[in-house]
Design a protein around this motif. Structure first.
Motif, PDB file in Angstrom:
ATOM      1  N   THR A 120       4.904 -31.777 -61.527  1.00 21.41           N
ATOM      2  CA  THR A 120       6.261 -31.229 -61.479  1.00 21.41           C
ATOM      3  C   THR A 120       6.779 -30.794 -62.847  1.00 21.41           C
ATOM      4  O   THR A 120       7.886 -30.258 -62.944  1.00 21.41           O
ATOM      5  CB  THR A 120       7.242 -32.269 -60.899  1.00 21.41           C
ATOM      6  N   HIS A 121       5.979 -31.033 -63.928  1.00 20.33           N
ATOM      7  CA  HIS A 121       6.430 -30.672 -65.274  1.00 20.33           C
ATOM      8  C   HIS A 121       5.230 -30.168 -66.082  1.00 20.33           C
ATOM      9  O   HIS A 121       4.124 -30.729 -65.966  1.00 20.33           O
ATOM     10  CB  HIS A 121       7.066 -31.879 -65.971  1.00 20.33           C
ATOM     11  N   PRO A 122       5.427 -29.134 -66.917  1.00 19.35           N
ATOM     12  CA  PRO A 122       4.307 -28.586 -67.702  1.00 19.35           C
ATOM     13  C   PRO A 122       3.583 -29.617 -68.559  1.00 19.35           C
ATOM     14  O   PRO A 122       2.363 -29.497 -68.781  1.00 19.35           O
ATOM     15  CB  PRO A 122       4.988 -27.524 -68.579  1.00 19.35           C
ATOM     16  N   ASP A 123       4.294 -30.626 -69.056  1.00 15.75           N
ATOM     17  CA  ASP A 123       3.653 -31.652 -69.902  1.00 15.75           C
ATOM     18  C   ASP A 123       2.549 -32.393 -69.159  1.00 15.75           C
ATOM     19  O   ASP A 123       1.609 -32.908 -69.784  1.00 15.75           O
ATOM     20  CB  ASP A 123       4.692 -32.653 -70.402  1.00 15.75           C
ATOM     21  N   GLU A 124       2.651 -32.447 -67.844  1.00 22.47           N
ATOM     22  CA  GLU A 124       1.650 -33.154 -67.044  1.00 22.47           C
ATOM     23  C   GLU A 124       0.326 -32.401 -66.983  1.00 22.47           C
ATOM     24  O   GLU A 124      -0.687 -32.963 -66.539  1.00 22.47           O
ATOM     25  CB  GLU A 124       2.178 -33.382 -65.626  1.00 22.47           C
ATOM     26  N   LEU A 125       0.317 -31.152 -67.427  1.00 23.79           N
ATOM     27  CA  LEU A 125      -0.910 -30.359 -67.387  1.00 23.79           C
ATOM     28  C   LEU A 125      -1.859 -30.690 -68.540  1.00 23.79           C
ATOM     29  O   LEU A 125      -3.056 -30.409 -68.463  1.00 23.79           O
ATOM     30  CB  LEU A 125      -0.580 -28.862 -67.422  1.00 23.79           C
ATOM     31  N   THR A 126      -1.317 -31.288 -69.599  1.00 24.17           N
ATOM     32  CA  THR A 126      -2.101 -31.531 -70.817  1.00 24.17           C
ATOM     33  C   THR A 126      -3.395 -32.285 -70.538  1.00 24.17           C
ATOM     34  O   THR A 126      -4.452 -31.972 -71.106  1.00 24.17           O
ATOM     35  CB  THR A 126      -1.262 -32.321 -71.841  1.00 24.17           C
ATOM     36  N   VAL A 127      -3.331 -33.241 -69.665  1.00 18.18           N
ATOM     37  CA  VAL A 127      -4.500 -34.081 -69.380  1.00 18.18           C
ATOM     38  C   VAL A 127      -5.651 -33.289 -68.777  1.00 18.18           C
ATOM     39  O   VAL A 127      -6.815 -33.700 -68.849  1.00 18.18           O
ATOM     40  CB  VAL A 127      -4.085 -35.247 -68.446  1.00 18.18           C
ATOM     41  N   PHE A 128      -5.355 -32.119 -68.212  1.00 19.94           N
ATOM     42  CA  PHE A 128      -6.396 -31.325 -67.561  1.00 19.94           C
ATOM     43  C   PHE A 128      -7.019 -30.294 -68.501  1.00 19.94           C
ATOM     44  O   PHE A 128      -8.016 -29.664 -68.148  1.00 19.94           O
ATOM     45  CB  PHE A 128      -5.819 -30.592 -66.332  1.00 19.94           C
ATOM     46  N   PHE A 129      -6.449 -30.117 -69.697  1.00 17.30           N
ATOM     47  CA  PHE A 129      -6.947 -29.072 -70.598  1.00 17.30           C
ATOM     48  C   PHE A 129      -8.371 -29.344 -71.085  1.00 17.30           C
ATOM     49  O   PHE A 129      -9.120 -28.409 -71.396  1.00 17.30           O
ATOM     50  CB  PHE A 129      -6.026 -28.938 -71.821  1.00 17.30           C
ATOM     51  N   SER A 130      -8.742 -30.594 -71.182  1.00 16.66           N
ATOM     52  CA  SER A 130     -10.066 -30.945 -71.719  1.00 16.66           C
ATOM     53  C   SER A 130     -11.207 -30.681 -70.743  1.00 16.66           C
ATOM     54  O   SER A 130     -12.375 -30.696 -71.133  1.00 16.66           O
ATOM     55  CB  SER A 130     -10.083 -32.409 -72.151  1.00 16.66           C
ATOM     56  N   ASP A 131     -10.866 -30.448 -69.493  1.00 13.91           N
ATOM     57  CA  ASP A 131     -11.906 -30.157 -68.484  1.00 13.91           C
ATOM     58  C   ASP A 131     -12.221 -28.663 -68.556  1.00 13.91           C
ATOM     59  O   ASP A 131     -11.407 -27.818 -68.189  1.00 13.91           O
ATOM     60  CB  ASP A 131     -11.397 -30.522 -67.088  1.00 13.91           C
ATOM     61  N   SER A 132     -13.407 -28.341 -69.060  1.00 14.07           N
ATOM     62  CA  SER A 132     -13.765 -26.949 -69.337  1.00 14.07           C
ATOM     63  C   SER A 132     -14.274 -26.188 -68.112  1.00 14.07           C
ATOM     64  O   SER A 132     -14.558 -24.993 -68.212  1.00 14.07           O
ATOM     65  CB  SER A 132     -14.834 -26.903 -70.438  1.00 14.07           C
ATOM     66  N   ARG A 133     -14.389 -26.842 -66.997  1.00 14.53           N
ATOM     67  CA  ARG A 133     -14.889 -26.138 -65.809  1.00 14.53           C
ATOM     68  C   ARG A 133     -13.940 -24.992 -65.438  1.00 14.53           C
ATOM     69  O   ARG A 133     -12.718 -25.145 -65.431  1.00 14.53           O
ATOM     70  CB  ARG A 133     -15.024 -27.107 -64.638  1.00 14.53           C
TER      71      ARG A 133
ATOM     72  N   ASP B 116       0.483 -23.751 -63.624  1.00 19.21           N
ATOM     73  CA  ASP B 116       1.427 -23.340 -64.663  1.00 19.21           C
ATOM     74  C   ASP B 116       2.321 -22.197 -64.154  1.00 19.21           C
ATOM     75  O   ASP B 116       3.543 -22.201 -64.383  1.00 19.21           O
ATOM     76  CB  ASP B 116       0.659 -22.891 -65.902  1.00 19.21           C
ATOM     77  N   LYS B 117       1.744 -21.249 -63.446  1.00 22.98           N
ATOM     78  CA  LYS B 117       2.527 -20.147 -62.875  1.00 22.98           C
ATOM     79  C   LYS B 117       3.529 -20.665 -61.843  1.00 22.98           C
ATOM     80  O   LYS B 117       4.671 -20.211 -61.785  1.00 22.98           O
ATOM     81  CB  LYS B 117       1.593 -19.125 -62.223  1.00 22.98           C
ATOM     82  N   ARG B 118       3.077 -21.634 -61.032  1.00 21.67           N
ATOM     83  CA  ARG B 118       3.976 -22.221 -60.020  1.00 21.67           C
ATOM     84  C   ARG B 118       5.171 -22.900 -60.688  1.00 21.67           C
ATOM     85  O   ARG B 118       6.319 -22.719 -60.258  1.00 21.67           O
ATOM     86  CB  ARG B 118       3.216 -23.227 -59.157  1.00 21.67           C
ATOM     87  N   LEU B 119       4.888 -23.666 -61.730  1.00 20.98           N
ATOM     88  CA  LEU B 119       5.965 -24.381 -62.424  1.00 20.98           C
ATOM     89  C   LEU B 119       6.957 -23.418 -63.069  1.00 20.98           C
ATOM     90  O   LEU B 119       8.174 -23.647 -63.045  1.00 20.98           O
ATOM     91  CB  LEU B 119       5.379 -25.318 -63.479  1.00 20.98           C
TER      92      LEU B 119
ATOM     93  N   ARG C   9      -5.697 -31.574 -55.671  1.00 18.23           N
ATOM     94  CA  ARG C   9      -4.656 -32.405 -55.042  1.00 18.23           C
ATOM     95  C   ARG C   9      -3.715 -32.981 -56.091  1.00 18.23           C
ATOM     96  O   ARG C   9      -2.502 -33.063 -55.883  1.00 18.23           O
ATOM     97  CB  ARG C   9      -5.300 -33.524 -54.214  1.00 18.23           C
ATOM     98  N   GLU C  10      -4.270 -33.385 -57.233  1.00 18.98           N
ATOM     99  CA  GLU C  10      -3.440 -33.939 -58.302  1.00 18.98           C
ATOM    100  C   GLU C  10      -2.500 -32.876 -58.876  1.00 18.98           C
ATOM    101  O   GLU C  10      -1.323 -33.144 -59.134  1.00 18.98           O
ATOM    102  CB  GLU C  10      -4.330 -34.512 -59.409  1.00 18.98           C
ATOM    103  N   LEU C  11      -3.011 -31.676 -59.072  1.00 16.12           N
ATOM    104  CA  LEU C  11      -2.193 -30.602 -59.624  1.00 16.12           C
ATOM    105  C   LEU C  11      -1.084 -30.187 -58.664  1.00 16.12           C
ATOM    106  O   LEU C  11      -0.013 -29.743 -59.093  1.00 16.12           O
ATOM    107  CB  LEU C  11      -3.073 -29.389 -59.975  1.00 16.12           C
ATOM    108  N   ALA C  12      -1.325 -30.350 -57.378  1.00 17.10           N
ATOM    109  CA  ALA C  12      -0.290 -30.008 -56.391  1.00 17.10           C
ATOM    110  C   ALA C  12       0.918 -30.921 -56.525  1.00 17.10           C
ATOM    111  O   ALA C  12       2.023 -30.546 -56.103  1.00 17.10           O
ATOM    112  CB  ALA C  12      -0.872 -30.099 -54.981  1.00 17.10           C
ATOM    113  N   ARG C  13       0.734 -32.102 -57.143  1.00 14.75           N
ATOM    114  CA  ARG C  13       1.831 -33.068 -57.308  1.00 14.75           C
ATOM    115  C   ARG C  13       2.513 -32.942 -58.673  1.00 14.75           C
ATOM    116  O   ARG C  13       3.490 -33.636 -58.938  1.00 14.75           O
ATOM    117  CB  ARG C  13       1.306 -34.489 -57.109  1.00 14.75           C
TER     118      ARG C  13
END
Length: 256
Positions: A16-29, A40-43, A10-14
């Protein structure tokens, strides 16, 4: 507490900018990283669409800089079919329109055209449609009939334009005209007009398909496909066929 994958989705659906993805990189699941990859593909796709949109606004921007206030994009559909009318549309968009995804109607799916038809109609300052019947096409030829349809579309606008952007065909309607080869892929206003014209005509041909079954009008929209030609050979012509077009002439001769 670790967030659930559904929460992250749900958070990723909101985002709007690639920089906002950084916070999710540490989650290895794996599930999270797959969602990040999809986002990233959507953006990237959205960025390309926005870039395309901005590029398609350049002729409108030039016309505004030259003093135009109401720029009408004009396009037609239905020059090649053996049956049905030729339909033109004229569309005046506001300068701040944000119709991302508008493109040459031939490059869009039917569902996307239908969606954009509604969005364009709602956003536009004016939409005019011109419809010239098969009878007039036979009388004056398809080139002249197309010009008549375009002129009718302009005259059916609620607001009078002061600059025209026309797909391919010089019209000679007013002094301030720009004719663009493949304009439906170069100008947002012409592309919008191409969608309005295409959807309008397709809906007409689907209605004709119920009146005149056996020609596959609901799929070929009157173009000379194999099923259409088979219908002509088996059933002859309908009242909406263009008698000046060769395959129709041949069918008429066979049934005389």
């Amino acid at each position: 507490m670790t967030k659930t994958i559904e929460t992250i989705k749900r958070e990723l659906a909101r985002v709007t900018h690639p920089d906002e993805l950084t916070v999710f990189f540490s989650d290895s699941r794996k599930g999270v990283q797959k969602l990040v990859e999809q986002t990233d593909k959507r953006l990237k796709k959205e960025a390309l669409l926005l870039e395309k949109y901005e590029l398609m606004c350049r002729y409108e921007r030039t016309a505004y800089q030259n003093g135009a206030q109401y720029i009408a994009g004009i396009d037609e559909v239905g020059r090649g079919p053996l049956a049905g009318p030729v339909v033109a549309a004229a569309v005046i968009l506001p300068p701040d329109a944000q119709l991302i995804g508008v493109n040459d109607s031939k490059q869009l799916s039917e569902a996307k055209r239908d969606q954009l038809f509604d969005e364009i109609t709602e956003a536009a300052i004016g939409v005019g449609i011109g419809i010239i019947s098969h009878d007039i096409i036979d009388q004056v030829n398809i080139y002249e009939a197309t010009k008549l349809a375009m002129k009718d579309a302009i005259e059916n606008l609620a607001v009078e334009p002061d600059h025209l952007l026309i797909d391919a065909m010089p019209l000679g309607y007013m002094d301030n005209e720009t004719s663009l080869i493949k304009g439906d892929s170069l100008s947002i206003s012409i592309a919008a007009a191409s969608i309005i014209a295409k959807v309008t005509r397709d809906r007409m041909m689907k209605q004709y398909a119920t009146e005149y079954p056996g020609y596959d009008f609901e799929h070929n929209m009157g173009y000379g496909t194999q099923k259409h030609l088979q219908g002509l050979e088996k059933l002859g012509i309908t009242p909406i066929h263009r008698k000046s077009f060769s395959p129709v002439k041949e069918a008429m001769l066979r049934f005389e």
